[in-house]
Each structure stands twice: as C-alpha cells, then as structure tokens.
Design a protein around this motif. Structure first.
Motif, PDB file in Angstrom:
ATOM      1  N   MET A  95       0.830  -1.206   0.000  1.00 42.96           N
ATOM      2  CA  MET A  95       0.000   0.000   0.000  1.00 42.96           C
ATOM      3  C   MET A  95       0.870   1.265   0.000  1.00 42.96           C
ATOM      4  SD  MET A  95      -3.513  -0.636   2.110  1.00 42.96           S
ATOM      5  CE  MET A  95      -2.884  -0.800   3.757  1.00 42.96           C
ATOM      6  N   LEU A  96       2.032   1.178   0.682  1.00 41.97           N
ATOM      7  CA  LEU A  96       2.914   2.348   0.766  1.00 41.97           C
ATOM      8  C   LEU A  96       3.431   2.742  -0.619  1.00 41.97           C
ATOM      9  CD1 LEU A  96       4.545   4.362   2.507  1.00 41.97           C
ATOM     10  CD2 LEU A  96       6.350   2.638   2.602  1.00 41.97           C
ATOM     11  N   ILE A  97       3.939   1.763  -1.356  1.00 46.25           N
ATOM     12  CA  ILE A  97       4.485   2.057  -2.692  1.00 46.25           C
ATOM     13  C   ILE A  97       3.373   2.593  -3.600  1.00 46.25           C
ATOM     14  CG2 ILE A  97       5.624   1.054  -4.727  1.00 46.25           C
ATOM     15  CD1 ILE A  97       7.404   1.088  -2.265  1.00 46.25           C
ATOM     16  N   GLY A  98       2.216   1.946  -3.532  1.00 45.00           N
ATOM     17  CA  GLY A  98       1.077   2.370  -4.351  1.00 45.00           C
ATOM     18  C   GLY A  98       0.690   3.805  -4.048  1.00 45.00           C
ATOM     19  N   ALA A  99       0.676   4.146  -2.767  1.00 45.71           N
ATOM     20  CA  ALA A  99       0.301   5.511  -2.368  1.00 45.71           C
ATOM     21  C   ALA A  99       1.327   6.522  -2.891  1.00 45.71           C
ATOM     22  CB  ALA A  99       0.185   5.595  -0.850  1.00 45.71           C
ATOM     23  N   ILE A 100       2.593   6.153  -2.842  1.00 46.83           N
ATOM     24  CA  ILE A 100       3.638   7.089  -3.295  1.00 46.83           C
ATOM     25  C   ILE A 100       3.553   7.300  -4.808  1.00 46.83           C
ATOM     26  CG2 ILE A 100       6.147   7.376  -3.558  1.00 46.83           C
ATOM     27  CD1 ILE A 100       6.410   6.005  -0.794  1.00 46.83           C
ATOM     28  N   ILE A 101       3.382   6.206  -5.535  1.00 48.61           N
ATOM     29  CA  ILE A 101       3.300   6.335  -7.002  1.00 48.61           C
ATOM     30  C   ILE A 101       2.054   7.137  -7.399  1.00 48.61           C
ATOM     31  CG2 ILE A 101       2.932   5.029  -9.147  1.00 48.61           C
ATOM     32  CD1 ILE A 101       4.770   2.873  -7.839  1.00 48.61           C
ATOM     33  N   ALA A 102       0.934   6.785  -6.781  1.00 54.11           N
ATOM     34  CA  ALA A 102      -0.292   7.543  -7.076  1.00 54.11           C
ATOM     35  C   ALA A 102      -0.118   9.002  -6.686  1.00 54.11           C
ATOM     36  CB  ALA A 102      -1.477   6.929  -6.328  1.00 54.11           C
ATOM     37  N   GLY A 103       0.570   9.233  -5.583  1.00 47.34           N
ATOM     38  CA  GLY A 103       0.791  10.610  -5.110  1.00 47.34           C
ATOM     39  C   GLY A 103       1.612  11.430  -6.088  1.00 47.34           C
ATOM     40  N   ILE A 104       2.628  10.804  -6.670  1.00 43.19           N
ATOM     41  CA  ILE A 104       3.467  11.530  -7.640  1.00 43.19           C
ATOM     42  C   ILE A 104       2.626  11.928  -8.861  1.00 43.19           C
ATOM     43  CG2 ILE A 104       5.397  11.287  -9.263  1.00 43.19           C
ATOM     44  CD1 ILE A 104       6.742   9.501  -7.089  1.00 43.19           C
ATOM     45  N   VAL A 105       1.834  10.972  -9.356  1.00 47.14           N
ATOM     46  CA  VAL A 105       1.013  11.261 -10.545  1.00 47.14           C
ATOM     47  C   VAL A 105      -0.051  12.305 -10.212  1.00 47.14           C
ATOM     48  CG1 VAL A 105      -0.554  10.246 -12.234  1.00 47.14           C
ATOM     49  CG2 VAL A 105       1.445   8.965 -11.485  1.00 47.14           C
ATOM     50  N   PHE A 106      -0.706  12.124  -9.073  1.00 52.56           N
ATOM     51  CA  PHE A 106      -1.734  13.082  -8.650  1.00 52.56           C
ATOM     52  C   PHE A 106      -1.107  14.462  -8.403  1.00 52.56           C
ATOM     53  CE2 PHE A 106      -4.788  14.753  -5.425  1.00 52.56           C
ATOM     54  CZ  PHE A 106      -5.933  14.655  -6.181  1.00 52.56           C
ATOM     55  N   GLY A 107       0.096  14.436  -7.841  1.00 48.11           N
ATOM     56  CA  GLY A 107       0.797  15.695  -7.547  1.00 48.11           C
ATOM     57  C   GLY A 107       1.145  16.454  -8.810  1.00 48.11           C
ATOM     58  N   LEU A 108       1.421  15.718  -9.891  1.00 47.90           N
ATOM     59  CA  LEU A 108       1.708  16.399 -11.158  1.00 47.90           C
ATOM     60  C   LEU A 108       0.502  17.219 -11.610  1.00 47.90           C
ATOM     61  CD1 LEU A 108       3.753  13.769 -13.193  1.00 47.90           C
ATOM     62  CD2 LEU A 108       4.446  16.103 -12.664  1.00 47.90           C
ATOM     63  N   TYR A 109      -0.694  16.695 -11.368  1.00 42.89           N
ATOM     64  CA  TYR A 109      -1.887  17.468 -11.723  1.00 42.89           C
ATOM     65  C   TYR A 109      -1.930  18.748 -10.887  1.00 42.89           C
ATOM     66  CZ  TYR A 109      -6.659  19.069 -12.168  1.00 42.89           C
ATOM     67  OH  TYR A 109      -7.760  19.869 -12.379  1.00 42.89           O
ATOM     68  N   TYR A 110      -1.635  18.624  -9.595  1.00 45.10           N
ATOM     69  CA  TYR A 110      -1.675  19.819  -8.755  1.00 45.10           C
ATOM     70  C   TYR A 110      -0.540  20.791  -9.075  1.00 45.10           C
ATOM     71  CZ  TYR A 110      -5.864  19.237  -6.180  1.00 45.10           C
ATOM     72  OH  TYR A 110      -7.192  19.197  -5.872  1.00 45.10           O
ATOM     73  N   THR A 111       0.495  20.303  -9.713  1.00 42.28           N
ATOM     74  CA  THR A 111       1.522  21.213 -10.227  1.00 42.28           C
ATOM     75  C   THR A 111       0.898  22.120 -11.283  1.00 42.28           C
ATOM     76  OG1 THR A 111       3.216  19.553  -9.861  1.00 42.28           O
ATOM     77  CG2 THR A 111       3.739  21.306 -11.414  1.00 42.28           C
ATOM     78  N   LEU A 112       0.114  21.496 -12.149  1.00 38.43           N
ATOM     79  CA  LEU A 112      -0.571  22.271 -13.196  1.00 38.43           C
ATOM     80  C   LEU A 112      -1.529  23.286 -12.567  1.00 38.43           C
ATOM     81  CD1 LEU A 112      -1.132  22.609 -16.240  1.00 38.43           C
ATOM     82  CD2 LEU A 112      -2.820  20.795 -16.068  1.00 38.43           C
ATOM     83  N   VAL A 113      -2.193  22.868 -11.496  1.00 35.51           N
ATOM     84  CA  VAL A 113      -3.141  23.755 -10.825  1.00 35.51           C
ATOM     85  C   VAL A 113      -2.422  24.970 -10.232  1.00 35.51           C
ATOM     86  CG1 VAL A 113      -4.753  23.929  -8.868  1.00 35.51           C
ATOM     87  CG2 VAL A 113      -4.776  21.891 -10.311  1.00 35.51           C
ATOM     88  N   GLY A 114      -1.252  24.721  -9.634  1.00 38.48           N
ATOM     89  CA  GLY A 114      -0.564  25.812  -8.933  1.00 38.48           C
ATOM     90  C   GLY A 114       0.354  26.637  -9.815  1.00 38.48           C
ATOM     91  N   LEU A 115       0.725  26.087 -10.961  1.00 40.51           N
ATOM     92  CA  LEU A 115       1.755  26.725 -11.789  1.00 40.51           C
ATOM     93  C   LEU A 115       1.394  28.166 -12.180  1.00 40.51           C
ATOM     94  CD1 LEU A 115       4.472  26.041 -13.086  1.00 40.51           C
ATOM     95  CD2 LEU A 115       3.244  25.188 -15.084  1.00 40.51           C
ATOM     96  N   GLY A 116       0.194  28.357 -12.654  1.00 47.41           N
ATOM     97  CA  GLY A 116      -0.215  29.687 -13.099  1.00 47.41           C
ATOM     98  C   GLY A 116      -0.293  30.671 -11.944  1.00 47.41           C
ATOM     99  N   LEU A 117      -0.770  30.196 -10.812  1.00 50.74           N
ATOM    100  CA  LEU A 117      -0.879  31.062  -9.630  1.00 50.74           C
ATOM    101  C   LEU A 117       0.495  31.572  -9.226  1.00 50.74           C
ATOM    102  CD1 LEU A 117      -2.930  32.045  -7.455  1.00 50.74           C
ATOM    103  CD2 LEU A 117      -2.344  30.027  -6.127  1.00 50.74           C
ATOM    104  N   ASN A 118       1.474  30.676  -9.301  1.00 48.06           N
ATOM    105  CA  ASN A 118       2.832  31.049  -8.908  1.00 48.06           C
ATOM    106  C   ASN A 118       3.474  31.976  -9.932  1.00 48.06           C
ATOM    107  OD1 ASN A 118       4.790  31.004  -7.019  1.00 48.06           O
ATOM    108  ND2 ASN A 118       5.421  28.894  -7.339  1.00 48.06           N
ATOM    109  N   LEU A 119       3.157  31.765 -11.199  1.00 49.76           N
ATOM    110  CA  LEU A 119       3.711  32.627 -12.246  1.00 49.76           C
ATOM    111  C   LEU A 119       3.248  34.069 -12.042  1.00 49.76           C
ATOM    112  CD1 LEU A 119       5.341  32.657 -14.927  1.00 49.76           C
ATOM    113  CD2 LEU A 119       3.196  32.297 -16.129  1.00 49.76           C
ATOM    114  N   VAL A 120       1.967  34.233 -11.761  1.00 44.40           N
ATOM    115  CA  VAL A 120       1.427  35.577 -11.535  1.00 44.40           C
ATOM    116  C   VAL A 120       2.069  36.208 -10.306  1.00 44.40           C
ATOM    117  CG1 VAL A 120      -0.646  36.773 -10.714  1.00 44.40           C
ATOM    118  CG2 VAL A 120      -0.758  35.363 -12.738  1.00 44.40           C
ATOM    119  N   PHE A 121       2.223  35.404  -9.253  1.00 38.53           N
ATOM    120  CA  PHE A 121       2.838  35.985  -8.058  1.00 38.53           C
ATOM    121  C   PHE A 121       4.284  36.358  -8.338  1.00 38.53           C
ATOM    122  CE2 PHE A 121       5.083  36.108  -4.097  1.00 38.53           C
ATOM    123  CZ  PHE A 121       4.232  36.882  -3.315  1.00 38.53           C
TER     124      PHE A 121
END
Lengths: 415, 291
Positions: free
Chosen positions: B1-27
């Motif tokens: 479960m630990l490995i699965g959570a980490i791998i899923a977290g990396i992929v899910f986190g990439l989406y949140y990178t997209l979410v935050g990227l524009g906000l950070n660019l403006v700031f």
C-alpha cells in the motif's frame, strides 16, 4: 332589576374580555427556511427547496393555508435565505429567522450537515424545527420536543436492509467480508456506525475495512486500491452526491471489481449521478430505493405522477434542478406543514409539536406513511435496498431487491 | 500500500503542479495573489463540458482551445485590473481583496447561469480502465492529466528560459522597477504572463472532471487553498518550484488517505504551517522573502 342589570353588565364585560384575549388573525403565516444555492449540498438542497416553494405557491394560489387557530385561510409568506452550504452562515440565518423575522414555522435546510446547527438553536429558542432530511441520530433526544423528521427515516434505520440482505442472501452467495468507506458527517457517519454494529451483532459478515474520509473528498483512487488489497467481497461507500460521483468514476477507472458495491445516491439521485458518471459505471450498483420509485397511494396531496407533472411544469427538465427523492421530501414537508396548520390549536410551538405528532401513523402521502418516534425521529418511511440493473443498452432501472415484501426484482451479485 | 500511495501521489501531484503553476507565475511576475485562480480553473472545466455537450468536442481539443481563448482573455483582464492595483501602496494585500471579489462574482454568475449542481465529462473520453504503473493501478485519465501537466511545466520552462519574452519575464520577476528602467515593456510582459497563468488554470479545469469527479461553480475556493499550499511549499514566486510542491502535496495526500484518512483535508493547512514555520522561503527558496 338592579341585580339583573349587574349580571348582564358582568356578562358583557366577560364577553368583551374574552374577545380581547382572542388574538387577531395575522395577515400571513411566516415560514422561515434555508436553502443552499451553491456549495457541497446544493444538489440535495435545491430540489427540496424548489419542491417546498411549489407547495407554498399552490397553497397561496388557493387562497392560503387553512389555519385552525384562526378558523380561516391565511396566505403563507415564505422567508428564505441562502446559506451557501456553510454551517456558519446557516447558524446565523437560523437565528435571524427566529429572532429577527419571528417566523411562525421553521424549516431546516436539507441534509444532516446543515440541519446539525439548527437543532440546538431551535431547542434554545423553543422553536419547533421541521427537519426535512437531517437524519443524524444525535439530533433526536428525549429532552428535546422541538424537532420532528419529515421525509427520511433516521440514519440508524436506513442501512438495516443492507446488513439484513448481506446476512441473508449475501451470505448464501458467499459474501463474507465487507469494506465500509464513509464520509465523516452526521448523515453517513451515523449510517456507517450503525452498519458496523449490525454486522458485528449478526456475525455473518466480517468488517475488514472501516475508514472515514472528509466529506470534501473528491478522489478515491488510492482508497479503492487500498480496499482492493484487502480483497473484500462487498464495498459500501457512504457519501454525499459529490462523493458518490467521484467514487463511482474512480472505481470504474481503477478497474477494480467487487461482488457487491453500494452507494447512497446512485439510486436516490439517479439522474444526477448518471449524468456525471455514465451508465456503465453504475450498472449493478446497489443503492437505496427512494419514494420516487414507489407509487404510494396518498391520502393527502398529489400522487407521485401528479407531483412529477407539476414539477416538470414549474421547473422544466434541463432548467438546473433534477427531479428525484429530494424533490419528494420537499413537497412532503409542505404537506406536513399544511396538515399542522389545519389542526394546531394555536401557533404556540408546543401546540405545533402536538399537531405534528398527532399526524404520526395517520398521514399517508406520496412518500409513504409518516410515523414519528417520541423523540421526533422518522421511522415510518422505509428505504428498501435496490440495484441499478441494465434495461437495454444505455439505460438503467432501479430495482428493489430487499426486503422481499417490497422487492420487485432479484439481486444480481457478482461472481 | 505504501508504494502504491507514493506512485499515485506523484502522478496526482503532477496534476496539482498544473493547478498551482499559473498562480505562482502571476505571483512571481506581479507580486499579486490571484484568488480567482480556482474560479478560472472551474471556467476551464465548464468550457470543456459545454464544448463536449454542445459540439461533441474531445477534451484534448478543448484544452487547446481553452489555452488560446484564456490567453487572449487574460490580456484585457490584466490591463483592466492589474496596472491600477500595482500603483497602490500595498498591492499584494489589495490583490487578495480584489481577486476575492472577482472570485465571488465568477462563482455567482456561473451559479445563476448554470445552476449549482455537478457537471462532468464521460470517463471514456480519456480511456476507461486502469494503467499499471510499477504495479499500481491508476486511471488512464490520471496519466493523461499528469502528462498534460508535465508538458505544461516543460513549456513554461522553455518559455522562461529559451525565449526572449521569457527572459524579459524573468527580468521583471527579479525587479519590476529595474526592468522598467531598462526600457522593458513591463505591462506587456506581465499581461502575457497573466494570460498564460489563467490559461494554465483553464487547462487544469479541462482535466478536473477526470481527476476530481465533477465541476461545481463553488469549487474555486477549495482549489485555491490547495494551490496556495502547493506554491508555498515549492517556493512563492518560483514557477518551477511548483513541481516539487505539487508532488509533495500529492504524495502526502495519498499517504494521509492510506493511513489517516479522516484527517486528509487538513493536509494543505498542515503543509502551509509546517513550511512557514520551518522554511518560510519555501523548499527551493534562497532567502526569506520580504513581505
């Protein structure tokens, strides 16, 4: 002669006094209500509110509600505020309805979360609360006479058909283990705890996963993978509409399959879920069967067919709020309010209480039989277990599968 | 479960990178906080839903269209709002108030126009069923979204470090006043950055139904909180630090869901507090920024 005149004078004075004691009929009956036009609970709140408004408009078009306390018809004035799904805003607005608007009757917003703040406020102000669908078990206590649940059974009652089914037909089909994943709020938390208790009491199905997640959860992939790692036979997901949409989509996307999967709103708000999830992700999912699936013979108010037609006329399909179980709950609340006004001795809140409780077991509407426990919990309206079964290529039919006396089909349990 | 959570977290986190990227660019470029960022994301999702339900347009084509339309829409919005804001004494603080108002307006207008209920796109559009990544089952839509995010990060990197306009943008990020003194058209550079920012939000919105289940008009506030946590962790004003912030958020969320699921919604706030207490400049920051 003098004594006769004195007696007549006294009689006149008493008559005049009693005439003064009779309060004048108000020009309108003020009903206060909250709704959530946005936020997490909008999808369950707006159908309730729109249906209640439909009932108010119909009553007013007929000259007003029959009010026994004044022996005449009086128009209803609906004072409604938008709490935007925020409990903090709702608490302020409930107080405003009671202390500033001085409403005669108070209607809670839909669902346990937004009702939870109304319960203590109504109790403190000794204002009777028409609790539409706040089913959390903690709301109903013997020391609080200022609440009654209108249109849904209390949460501890909802899930007993699930556990009965799994212990009975499920066990025969080899279902031995279950995973329970629930959103941590009064509505689903109570049901999850009740289910766990039922399974432990019966001892036929073992709970191997029992986890709560925040109601705001919009992603279940890892949770589903974690559940799959334990290989349960049945998975029960208890959440609100948004949770169920995310869960069912993620379940399909993950490719994991379980023999028995349950979700609350797949059946009770079928159209809304189907629109977002699609037919294939919902096929063979178990759910509750709402009143909208039964054609109860009402003794008060419209039949379901008539109500659906009235709804479609006022809110044409595609106008934003879908017809479903919650629409029936809103209309049902209107019917209870109407009967209460027609029978209450006065608008004193304890007289309102007595009038509401006097309808228990007598009032039969399109939602079934209205029956209250003495603490105000609704126990009459039932929530049979149903299953969404394929009806053609791109259609689903919600079939009641348990209990046998309410079933109109047979359950399909996965291999 | 630990490995699965980490791998899923990396992929899910990439989406949140997209979410935050524009906000950070403006700031980074304007030193303002766009609290309507989550609402632009919601509008991107609504646009994809409308394009599909009205014209049957596939979300990948919608993403391209959203980029073009949102960049073009960003330019007039910038000129209408931001230069006046930057002339004020405390533009950073005032931007919070102004964009909060914009956020409320977008939410209200969308709710009035479309209703408050959930909207989504059919899951089949990005492929039904899972993909196995290092033994972990992940929805195909996640892989698409993560790939889109990775492409967006790469394009932002190329824009900032391989184009003349990007070089000018970085100059403005270092010092707006000095950039102005050297003759750079600061407003134009900033307007383009603002347009790119909301386009990134819009693209994230196109994928939101596949990652978050559905789109609702009120989702902006929750998205903002998470996006803010992501960019603070990764370093405010450093768009590429958002990648690290997003992955840390994604992995932490999946670990929380696995081991302490009831408390998972506390995560953005916990990360914010932890980073502000231990390393206020963010994980990639060099010095404590002056407020």
């Amino acid at each position: 002669m003098r004594s006769t005149l004195l007696a007549l004078g006294l009689l006149g004075a008493v008559a005049a006094g009693s005439a003064e004691a009779q309060p004048a009929a108000p020009s309108e009956i003020k009903i206060g209500a909250l709704y959530a036009s946005s936020g997490a609970y909008a999808s369950i709140s707006m159908p309730v509110f729109d249906a209640f408004k439909l009932w108010v408009d119909a009553v007013n078009a007929d000259g007003g509600a029959e009010v026994k306390a004044f022996g005449k018809k009086i128009p209803i004035k609906l004072i409604a505020y938008d709490d935007q799904s925020s409990t903090a805003t709702a608490a302020t607005l409930y107080n405003q309805l009671i202390t500033q608007d001085h409403v005669d009757l108070l209607i809670a917003d839909s669902g346990s979360v937004l009702t939870s703040v109304a319960v203590p406020i109504a109790k403190e102000h000794k204002q009777f609360l028409f609790d539409v669908s706040g089913t959390g078990a903690a709301f109903f206590t013997d020391d609080n006479p200022y609440i009654a649940l209108m249109a849904d059974p209390v949460s501890t009652i909802w899930p007993h058909y699930i556990s009965d089914f799994l212990a009975d037909e499920g066990a025969k089909a080899g279902i031995k283990t279950v995973a329970i994943l629930y959103s941590t709020n009064d509505f689903t938390g109570t049901q999850a705890a009740a289910l766990k208790g039922f399974f432990e009491r019966d001892g036929k199905v073992k709970v191997i996963y029992y986890q709560g997640v925040p109601t705001t959860t919009s992603n279940y992939t890892v949770l589903i993978n974690n559940i799959a790692a334990l290989n349960p036979d049945a998975v029960l997901e208890l959440g609100y509409v948004g949770n169920d949409i995310a869960f069912l989509r993620n379940l399909q996307d993950s490719g994991n399959q379980f023999r028995f999967v349950f979700s609350i709103y797949a059946g009770t708000e079928k159209d809304e879920i189907e629109k977002n999830v699609g037919v294939s992700a919902m096929t063979n999912i178990f759910s509750y069967v709402p009143a909208s699936n039964y054609d109860y013979k009402p003794e008060v108010g419209m039949t379901q067919k008539e109500f659906h037609a009235a709804w479609d006329k006022k809110y044409p399909p595609g106008s934003g709020v879908a017809f479903g179980g919650n629409a029936i709950y809103g209309y049902m609340t209107g019917l209870v309010v109407g009967q209460t006004l027609a029978t209450a001795k006065s608008l004193d809140q304890m007289d309102i209480h007595d009038a509401v409780f006097a309808q228990s077991f007598k009032l039969k509407t399109l939602d079934g039989t209205f029956e209250l426990r003495k603490d105000g919990a609704q126990i009459g309206e039932v929530t049979p277990l149903g299953q969404l079964q394929a009806a053609g290529k791109d259609a689903l039919n919600l079939v009641a599968v348990y209990p046998p006396d309410l079933a109109n089909g047979k359950a399909i349990i996965g291999k | 479960m630990l490995i699965g959570a980490i791998i899923a977290g990396i992929v899910f986190g990439l989406y949140y990178t997209l979410v935050g990227l524009g906000l950070n660019l403006v700031f980074g470029v304007m030193r303002i906080v766009n609290l309507a960022h989550g609402d632009f994301l919601m509008l991107g999702g609504i646009a994809a839903w409308w394009l599909f339900s009205s014209f049957g347009l596939h979300p990948l084509w919608s993403a391209v269209l959203v980029i073009v339309v949102f960049v073009l829409a960003g330019l007039p919005i910038y000129y209408l709002v931001v230069p006046r804001l930057l002339r004020s004494r405390d533009s950073e603080m005032l931007s919070l108030i102004l964009f909060f108002g914009v956020s409320q307006m977008i939410e209200a207008v969308t709710t009035i126009g479309l209703g408050a209920t959930e909207r989504s796109l059919p899951p089949r559009l990005l492929g039904v069923g899972p993909m196995i990544l290092f033994g972990t089952r992940l929805p195909k839509a996640w892989i698409f979204s993560a790939a889109a995010s990775a492409i967006a990060v790469l394009l932002v990197y190329l824009y900032l470090y391989r184009t003349r306009l990007g070089t000018l943008t970085r100059a403005v990020m270092v010092s707006r006043d000095e950039a102005l003194a050297t003759g750079i058209d600061v407003n134009f550079v900033s307007a383009v950055a603002f347009g790119i920012s909301i386009a990134l939000a819009g693209v994230a919105g196109v994928f939101a139904p596949f990652i978050l289940g559905s789109i609702t008009p009120n989702m902006g506030v929750a998205i903002n909180i998470t996006a803010f946590a992501v960019i603070v962790v990764g370093t405010l004003g450093n768009p590429l630090g958002t990648l690290l912030g997003g992955i840390i958020y994604g992995v932490s969320l999946m670990l929380m869901q696995t081991y302490l699921s009831s408390w998972a919604n506390l995560l953005p706030n916990l990360l914010l507090i932890a980073v502000l207490l231990v390393r206020p400049e963010g994980l990639l920051g060099r010095t404590v920024r002056r407020a």
